[in-house]
Design an enzyme around this catalytic site. Structure first.
Site, PDB file in Angstrom:
ATOM      1  N   LYS A 106       0.638  -1.128  -0.270  1.00  0.00           N
ATOM      2  CA  LYS A 106      -0.250  -0.236  -0.014  1.00  0.00           C
ATOM      3  C   LYS A 106       0.833   0.976   0.516  1.00  0.00           C
ATOM      4  O   LYS A 106       2.158   1.543   0.607  1.00  0.00           O
ATOM      5  CB  LYS A 106      -1.342  -0.107   1.261  1.00  0.00           C
ATOM      6  CG  LYS A 106      -1.933   0.965   0.776  1.00  0.00           C
ATOM      7  CD  LYS A 106      -3.062  -0.125   0.425  1.00  0.00           C
ATOM      8  CE  LYS A 106      -4.528   0.858   0.330  1.00  0.00           C
ATOM      9  NZ  LYS A 106      -5.482   0.450  -0.123  1.00  0.00           N
ATOM     10  N   GLY A 218     -20.199   6.932   2.859  1.00  0.00           N
ATOM     11  CA  GLY A 218     -19.412   7.081   1.838  1.00  0.00           C
ATOM     12  C   GLY A 218     -19.868   6.842   0.606  1.00  0.00           C
ATOM     13  O   GLY A 218     -20.757   6.023   0.577  1.00  0.00           O
ATOM     14  N   TYR A 219     -19.786   8.380  -0.731  1.00  0.00           N
ATOM     15  CA  TYR A 219     -19.951   8.096  -1.686  1.00  0.00           C
ATOM     16  C   TYR A 219     -19.442   8.820  -2.744  1.00  0.00           C
ATOM     17  O   TYR A 219     -19.039   8.913  -3.380  1.00  0.00           O
ATOM     18  CB  TYR A 219     -21.560   8.681  -1.754  1.00  0.00           C
ATOM     19  CG  TYR A 219     -22.274   8.885  -2.813  1.00  0.00           C
ATOM     20  CD1 TYR A 219     -23.082   7.738  -2.633  1.00  0.00           C
ATOM     21  CD2 TYR A 219     -22.723   9.153  -3.943  1.00  0.00           C
ATOM     22  CE1 TYR A 219     -24.688   7.026  -2.914  1.00  0.00           C
ATOM     23  CE2 TYR A 219     -23.651   8.610  -4.744  1.00  0.00           C
ATOM     24  CZ  TYR A 219     -24.312   7.766  -4.651  1.00  0.00           C
ATOM     25  OH  TYR A 219     -25.189   7.111  -4.973  1.00  0.00           O
ATOM     26  N   GLY A 220     -17.926   7.984  -2.083  1.00  0.00           N
ATOM     27  CA  GLY A 220     -16.928   7.925  -3.550  1.00  0.00           C
ATOM     28  C   GLY A 220     -16.667   7.225  -4.762  1.00  0.00           C
ATOM     29  O   GLY A 220     -18.090   6.003  -4.654  1.00  0.00           O
ATOM     30  N   ASN A 221     -15.693   6.410  -5.303  1.00  0.00           N
ATOM     31  CA  ASN A 221     -15.894   5.963  -6.341  1.00  0.00           C
ATOM     32  C   ASN A 221     -16.170   4.058  -5.827  1.00  0.00           C
ATOM     33  O   ASN A 221     -17.366   3.657  -6.294  1.00  0.00           O
ATOM     34  CB  ASN A 221     -14.529   4.681  -6.200  1.00  0.00           C
ATOM     35  CG  ASN A 221     -14.271   3.414  -7.636  1.00  0.00           C
ATOM     36  OD1 ASN A 221     -14.365   2.670  -7.154  1.00  0.00           O
ATOM     37  ND2 ASN A 221     -14.105   4.120  -8.264  1.00  0.00           N
ATOM     38  N   GLY A 223     -18.600   3.739  -2.716  1.00  0.00           N
ATOM     39  CA  GLY A 223     -20.116   3.960  -2.720  1.00  0.00           C
ATOM     40  C   GLY A 223     -20.989   4.107  -3.552  1.00  0.00           C
ATOM     41  O   GLY A 223     -21.811   3.827  -2.875  1.00  0.00           O
TER      42      GLY A 223
HETATM   43  P1  NAD Z   1     -13.236   7.614  -2.544  1.00  0.00           P
HETATM   44  O1  NAD Z   1     -11.903   8.745  -1.948  1.00  0.00           O
HETATM   45  O2  NAD Z   1     -13.577   7.747  -3.852  1.00  0.00           O
HETATM   46  O3  NAD Z   1     -14.818   8.122  -1.414  1.00  0.00           O
HETATM   47  C1  NAD Z   1     -14.544   8.021  -0.084  1.00  0.00           C
HETATM   48  C2  NAD Z   1     -15.667   8.495   0.547  1.00  0.00           C
HETATM   49  O4  NAD Z   1     -16.046   8.654   1.581  1.00  0.00           O
HETATM   50  C3  NAD Z   1     -15.966   9.992  -0.100  1.00  0.00           C
HETATM   51  O5  NAD Z   1     -17.233  10.250   0.262  1.00  0.00           O
HETATM   52  C4  NAD Z   1     -15.246  10.752   1.414  1.00  0.00           C
HETATM   53  O6  NAD Z   1     -16.523  11.780   1.530  1.00  0.00           O
HETATM   54  C5  NAD Z   1     -16.831   9.610   2.377  1.00  0.00           C
HETATM   55  N1  NAD Z   1     -15.896  10.259   3.622  1.00  0.00           N
HETATM   56  C6  NAD Z   1     -14.392   9.897   3.589  1.00  0.00           C
HETATM   57  N2  NAD Z   1     -14.459  10.099   5.009  1.00  0.00           N
HETATM   58  C7  NAD Z   1     -15.863  10.134   5.626  1.00  0.00           C
HETATM   59  C8  NAD Z   1     -16.730   9.872   6.755  1.00  0.00           C
HETATM   60  N3  NAD Z   1     -15.447  10.091   7.979  1.00  0.00           N
HETATM   61  N4  NAD Z   1     -17.358  10.267   7.407  1.00  0.00           N
HETATM   62  C9  NAD Z   1     -18.348   9.714   6.236  1.00  0.00           C
HETATM   63  N5  NAD Z   1     -18.103   9.554   4.916  1.00  0.00           N
HETATM   64  C10 NAD Z   1     -16.552   9.749   4.473  1.00  0.00           C
HETATM   65  O7  NAD Z   1     -12.682   6.049  -1.977  1.00  0.00           O
HETATM   66  P2  NAD Z   1     -12.804   4.720  -2.472  1.00  0.00           P
HETATM   67  O8  NAD Z   1     -11.563   4.368  -3.528  1.00  0.00           O
HETATM   68  O9  NAD Z   1     -14.373   4.740  -2.598  1.00  0.00           O
HETATM   69  O10 NAD Z   1     -12.763   3.935  -1.211  1.00  0.00           O
HETATM   70  C11 NAD Z   1     -13.926   3.843  -0.109  1.00  0.00           C
HETATM   71  C12 NAD Z   1     -13.189   2.838   0.753  1.00  0.00           C
HETATM   72  O11 NAD Z   1     -12.983   1.666   0.773  1.00  0.00           O
HETATM   73  C13 NAD Z   1     -11.583   3.014   1.680  1.00  0.00           C
HETATM   74  O12 NAD Z   1     -12.130   2.106   2.847  1.00  0.00           O
HETATM   75  C14 NAD Z   1     -10.811   2.102   0.845  1.00  0.00           C
HETATM   76  O13 NAD Z   1      -9.508   1.654   1.514  1.00  0.00           O
HETATM   77  C15 NAD Z   1     -12.143   1.141  -0.195  1.00  0.00           C
HETATM   78  N6  NAD Z   1     -11.535   0.358  -0.783  1.00  0.00           N
HETATM   79  C16 NAD Z   1     -11.746   0.702  -2.595  1.00  0.00           C
HETATM   80  C17 NAD Z   1     -11.441   0.413  -3.365  1.00  0.00           C
HETATM   81  C18 NAD Z   1     -11.178   0.682  -4.318  1.00  0.00           C
HETATM   82  O14 NAD Z   1     -10.644  -0.280  -5.472  1.00  0.00           O
HETATM   83  N7  NAD Z   1     -11.137   1.767  -4.912  1.00  0.00           N
HETATM   84  C19 NAD Z   1     -10.887  -1.526  -3.216  1.00  0.00           C
HETATM   85  C20 NAD Z   1     -10.884  -1.228  -1.389  1.00  0.00           C
HETATM   86  C21 NAD Z   1     -10.900  -1.412  -0.840  1.00  0.00           C
END
Ligand code: NAD
Length: 416
Positions: A106, A218-221, A223
């Site tokens: 990581k 969580g509403y990123g990639n 969520g």
């Molecule tokens: P991202 O940056 O696209 O989105 C993160 C989301 O979480 C955003 O909507 C942000 O506003 C929200 N957030 C951040 N802090 C917060 C809080 N304190 N309370 C509520 N919401 C909050 O990230 P992502 O890629 O969607 O990753 C989200 C999770 O999934 C992480 O734990 C990441 O390690 C895990 N993950 C991601 C992937 C991937 O392919 N992107 C793969 C495996 C695991």
């Protein structure tokens, strides 16, 4: 005594529990408790106003016994070496439970990407890659996106690597756009893999999913795709979603297209039409059938676990539940789909991306989905069977499956 929320201490405590059930050889246990290699460096970046700002960067190669290290790069103001270590450890267990021939790693940079211009972000991404170019590669370590990094950032990093290496090597990084050798189906892959595990969990619990209620933090990639797929693939009624600024609620269900359009326009969920506001704390404690934490670590803790009402907690985020919360949820009979199983879809399709890059031959999305479904179903079944056989909770079962596989590779190599 207050709960220890250091993510690496949590990752080690989870391993310790599994090691004692597995009766793991103490020398092996000691080896698996620590990262094999870690790199700390500074990244000087010329800012738009002419100043140079120095950022702190990390790359941890936790264990590469089963194959090259694999894991994302996170840009976050609260990033610490212990967060990166924990995430790298969880990647090690994730690639093992998904049974892809990779290890765990990581990376991270302490920065607030929202305060950087596009040019500054590009120079930071290229600076990060200049620091790690000598220690990554398709046979060594393959980064990918994580929180606050995306396909554009992967493209800059790939380009910087190829300038230094003086050859094309698309498999050095995954989560790329399709035009640079990305895989069809990579963007929704983490969420899609999670849907497969929710489908399988519901099947073993005898819980009908059509119309069952769901809340997503969580509403990123991850969520946002989880919302779309929970509705379209599983027929769930998603009644609440949130981001770091708060959440929105609608008892009759939230339409993923309306919510996505709102967030694209306004950058946050607040005041989305047809919804009522709610806090992240409200969302986690809502009466829903399926709760999906898809944000960051330490969201379900000893403080709120007894108020969680979900039947299934599907951990798409890494490390959302603390060990104290685990105990409470288990006593309440909540079925946890543990993070490194639930969110293994991302690394699985990243592995497919590496395979396609190596062969220079690309699959269509239907084939990616079909192979992802197979891998995730097999992984879920291995963990569920282990939980039944050893009478342990699902997180421990996932560790038993994963640690056993990593330990076997370590032993065969003669390291321990
Ligand atoms: P991202 O940056 O696209 O989105 C993160 C989301 O979480 C955003 O909507 C942000 O506003 C929200 N957030 C951040 N802090 C917060 C809080 N304190 N309370 C509520 N919401 C909050 O990230 P992502 O890629 O969607 O990753 C989200 C999770 O999934 C992480 O734990 C990441 O390690 C895990 N993950 C991601 C992937 C991937 O392919 N992107 C793969 C495996 C695991």
């Amino acid at each position: 005594m207050s709960e220890n929320l250091n993510p690496f201490a949590i990752a080690q405590a989870q391993l310790d529990k599994a090691a004692s059930i597995l009766q793991l050889d103490p020398d092996m246990h000691a080896f698996l408790r620590e990262p094999m290699r870690e790199f700390h460096f500074t990244i000087p970046v010329r800012m738009d106003d002419g100043r140079v700002q120095t950022f702190k960067g990390f790359r941890v190669q936790y264990n590469d016994a089963r194959g090259p290290a694999k894991g994302g790069i996170r840009f976050h103001p609260d990033e610490t070496i212990d967060t990166v270590r924990a995430l790298a450890a969880w990647m090690t267990w994730k690639t093992a439970v998904a049974d892809v021939p990779l290890g765990g790693g990581k990376g991270g940079v302490v920065c607030d990407p929202r305060k950087l211009s596009t040019g500054e972000l590009e120079r930071l991404a290229r600076g990060y890659m200049r620091n790690i170019a000598g220690i990554v590669g398709i046979t060594q370590d393959v980064p990918a996106p994580d929180v606050n990094t995306n396909p554009q950032i992967m493209s800059w990093m790939l380009d910087e690597y190829e300038v230094i290496a003086r050859h094309r090597e698309p498999g050095v990084i995954t989560g790329k756009p399709l035009a640079l050798g990305g895989s069809a189906g990579r963007s929704p892959a983490t969420a899609m893999g999670g849907m497969v595990t929710i489908r399988e969990a519901a099947r073993v619990l005898g819980l009908p999913l059509a119309g069952a209620t769901c809340a997503i933090q969580g509403y990123g990639n991850v969520g946002s795709f989880a919302h779309k797929l929970a509705v379209e693939v599983l027929g769930l009624n998603v009644i609440a979603v949130s981001d770091e600024y708060g959440g929105v609620y609608a008892g009759n269900g939230l339409d993923p297209d309306i919510v996505s359009t709102h967030i694209r326009r306004h950058g946050k969920l607040n005041e989305c039409v047809g919804t009522d506001p709610c806090t992240n704390a409200d969302l986690l404690e809502m009466k829903v059938d399926v709760l999906i934490p898809a944000a960051i670590e330490n969201q379900v803790t000893g403080q709120n676990a007894d108020r969680i009402q979900a039947r299934i907690v599907a951990e798409l985020a890494n490390g959302p539940t603390t060990p104290e919360a685990d105990k409470i949820l288990t006593e309440k009979g909540v079925y946890i789909i543990p993070d490194f199983l639930c969110n293994a879809g991302g690394v699985t399709v990243s592995y497919f991306e590496m395979v396609q890059n190596a062969y220079q031959f690309y699959w269509d999305e239907a084939l990616v989905q079909q192979r992802l479904d197979q891998k995730m179903t097999t992984a879920f079944q291995a963990v569920h069977e282990m939980a039944k056989q050893k009478k342990v909770e699902t997180r421990v079962a996932a560790y038993l499956v994963a640690v056993d596989r990593v330990a076997e590779a370590v032993r065969l190599r003669g390291w321990v």
